[in-house]
Write a protein that holds these residues in place. Sequence first.
Motif, PDB file in Angstrom:
ATOM      1  N   HIS B 106       0.849  -1.185   0.000  1.00 16.17           N
ATOM      2  CA  HIS B 106       0.000   0.000   0.000  1.00 16.17           C
ATOM      3  C   HIS B 106       0.882   1.231   0.000  1.00 16.17           C
ATOM      4  O   HIS B 106       1.974   1.223   0.567  1.00 16.17           O
ATOM      5  N   GLY B 107       0.371   2.273  -0.621  1.00 13.85           N
ATOM      6  CA  GLY B 107       1.068   3.552  -0.556  1.00 13.85           C
ATOM      7  C   GLY B 107       0.027   4.645  -0.452  1.00 13.85           C
ATOM      8  O   GLY B 107      -0.981   4.610  -1.162  1.00 13.85           O
ATOM      9  N   TYR B 108       0.228   5.566   0.482  1.00 14.28           N
ATOM     10  CA  TYR B 108      -0.829   6.559   0.697  1.00 14.28           C
ATOM     11  C   TYR B 108      -0.262   7.765   1.432  1.00 14.28           C
ATOM     12  O   TYR B 108       0.862   7.754   1.930  1.00 14.28           O
ATOM     13  N   LEU B 109      -1.092   8.783   1.488  1.00 11.13           N
ATOM     14  CA  LEU B 109      -0.810   9.929   2.344  1.00 11.13           C
ATOM     15  C   LEU B 109      -1.795   9.861   3.490  1.00 11.13           C
ATOM     16  O   LEU B 109      -2.922   9.397   3.325  1.00 11.13           O
ATOM     17  N   ALA B 110      -1.385  10.330   4.629  1.00 13.10           N
ATOM     18  CA  ALA B 110      -2.316  10.396   5.764  1.00 13.10           C
ATOM     19  C   ALA B 110      -1.826  11.497   6.682  1.00 13.10           C
ATOM     20  O   ALA B 110      -0.819  11.341   7.365  1.00 13.10           O
TER      21      ALA B 110
END
Lengths: 226, 507
Positions: B106-110
């Motif tokens: 997974h790759g994301y901004l948070a």
Amino acid sequence: MITLEGIAKTYDLGSSTVTALRGIDLTIDRGEFLTVMGPSGSGKSTLLHILGILDSADEGRYLLEDNDLTTLSDAELSRIRNEHFGFVFQSFNLFNEFSALENVMFPLMYAGVRGSERRDRARALLVDVGLEHRMGHYPNMMSGGEQQRVAIARALANNPSLILADEPTGNLPSDKGEEILQILEGLNRDGVTIVMVTHDDRLGARGSRCVRLRDGVVESDTRRAA
Amino acid sequence: MSWADRLWMSIRHIRGRLVESILVISATAIGVALVAAMFAFIRSYDRQTDYLLSHPAYREITVEVVGNETEITEAAVRFDASVSRAISLGTADLARARASVAAVDHGYLADAERFVVGSPLTAANRTAIASQWGAIGGTGGIAGGGATGARGQGSGAADGQARADGEFGFTVPRGTEGGTGTATMDPEQMRAQFEALLGTGDDDAAVVSELPVDGFSGYRVTGEFFAAYGLRAAEGTVFTNEDIEAGNQAIVLGHDLARTLFPNSTAIGSRIRLGIQTFTVVGVLAPTGVRSIETGTSFNRLGFVPNAAAQVQFAGRAISFQRPTRTLRFAIDDSSRLDAAVQQLILFFDSEYGPGTTRVTASLNALTSERQKLSRILAVVLFLAAAALFIASINLFNLMLMRVIKRTRGIGISRAIGASRREIFRQFINESACMSLTGAAIGLLLAPIAYGLLRTSLIADVGAVDLMNWLYFVIGAALALAVSVLFGVYPARQAGRVDASLAIRSE
Ligand SMILES: Nc1ncnc2c1ncn2[C@@H]1O[C@H](COP(=O)(O)OP(=O)(O)OP(=O)(O)O)[C@@H](O)[C@H]1O
Ligand SMILES: [Mg+2]
């Protein structure tokens, strides 16, 4: 009541041994007032301790009411001491951190007597020996004569059939000693068997029977005509 | 002899030698307190690290730009004509990394945020902002925490200029790098445009105007965040990266938040105003056990909006209000592949942006090594606590042995009046146990204090874990008590062995 057969006791001091008793044969009957005399070191205290099963003999048999005690456990022997024997010592041997009343309560405590009854009986015993005014006193606040009377009350707590006294008057002036002796004589009249070690010939003559020890053997055994 | 009689005797004897008894009891109390506190502390530390290790945030690998924070912040608002990739990481970088690095799942901004409900434009600040804007004359970009009327919170939000007081506001960049577009415009015209841009939301009939809260916490995330945190929609759907690219102003509500905001009706489809943006509720999450590591807040009470530039038309051009995302987050489902993933990410970002530009961190590795380090410290502290207990117990042991010797004659007398060896043993074990027990009881009262000292000096608080666990204090104290009591056994046995005849003869 008690029969000793060939009782011998030797103390091992490592390099040497001391023989305190060598072959004592002795029968004590119910109701006797037996005095034990003899020179210092002749084995009087040793004999008394063996009689009171505080100590055990190396050889010989001890019969209490025809029962051999050698097979009994420590708990059973302790119960016999608690219920049937009473000890009085020359140096009183009270618990100094407990009051006169509490000292008398101890044998009752070991016998499992309940709290309130224990207290009542201890009070009655102290009244009997004339110490109703000293119940809450601690041993070090009392005279020698008073302390010895507390010790006698404690010895009597469980209505013993045998009182074992090791020079009970030895640390007391003669008038106080006389008081103690009269208490013991009174008890004897009530049927309590008494064995008393003494150095004093006059006291020795007061009993119904006198055993003289010398070097761990019975030198003489004389009964006084009633 | 009853238990109560023995207790009575013990108390009398302890009272008779009060000072030495108190000293030994105090030493025991300290020993028990330290052991109990250490016991509870080690347990709670384990629970905390177990919790953290199982937390999705600790499966993350973060990638940050190494650099001057101000520089990055000033690039936060970019006219799209001047997108300068090298300064700040964003969704585009994320997408490319995902495409190239196979090891991550997974790759994301948070980024954590506090969302303020309603329009930012109260009558008062509307005038203030407009006049400020007008005075400056409209050159440059618009930066800062006011972009959505939100303010950052926690470590996730790298919002250097967010207003701490939560008021809506704009700040104008000090430099001009951010705004290469030269908007030359009449100030009055600009003010009018600006007001039109911000609006109040009142004109939008579909917006829910009355919400029962002033604001709520949440995250600005991208699509893969939900899968990485194991969050799924119970109603509706979570938004995807495609939704974000399409410019959908969607919001996903945590289970409890949805109930709070919309107690009587379904949340799905409702439009809510958060600062200058209006969001449509597209999903409500199923209940989850995940909590925020920093605050302990349940994710059930959070809201999630797309982490994307807020696109607005202004003076004929598109302005994107982009928060200064400095952290890209990657997650793996299987932690055994962690090191491989970290290596690949380092390789990717170094080759893309040059060595030293980015920093790749695996929280899990940091935590694991911290745990190892702290475990060694804890072992030493536990050893010291045990030593304190041991010394206290030795003191008790000595004291009791001394009492046996001092009371030898008394033991002989007791035996003469009917105490068995066993009874004597019991009396002495009772006496030492009384002191141990008193010490342990006091120690149990002191333990939380020792525990508090350990906590504040050794580990940071994790709000999500309830650390206070009395059971472990009690178990620790019971163990310590057992040790202490055990040290009374030998003296008591010596007492039981006393030769009564000899004891009585001794003058
Ligand atoms: N524990 C012991 N270890 C070694 N020898 C002992 C021990 N107890 C007693 N003896 C010895 O045994 C002998 C008898 O001692 P015991 O105390 O019975 O004498 P006693 O007749 O009571 O003397 P006293 O009139 O002085 O009290 C003595 O020689 C004494 O030294
Ligand atoms: Mg003698």
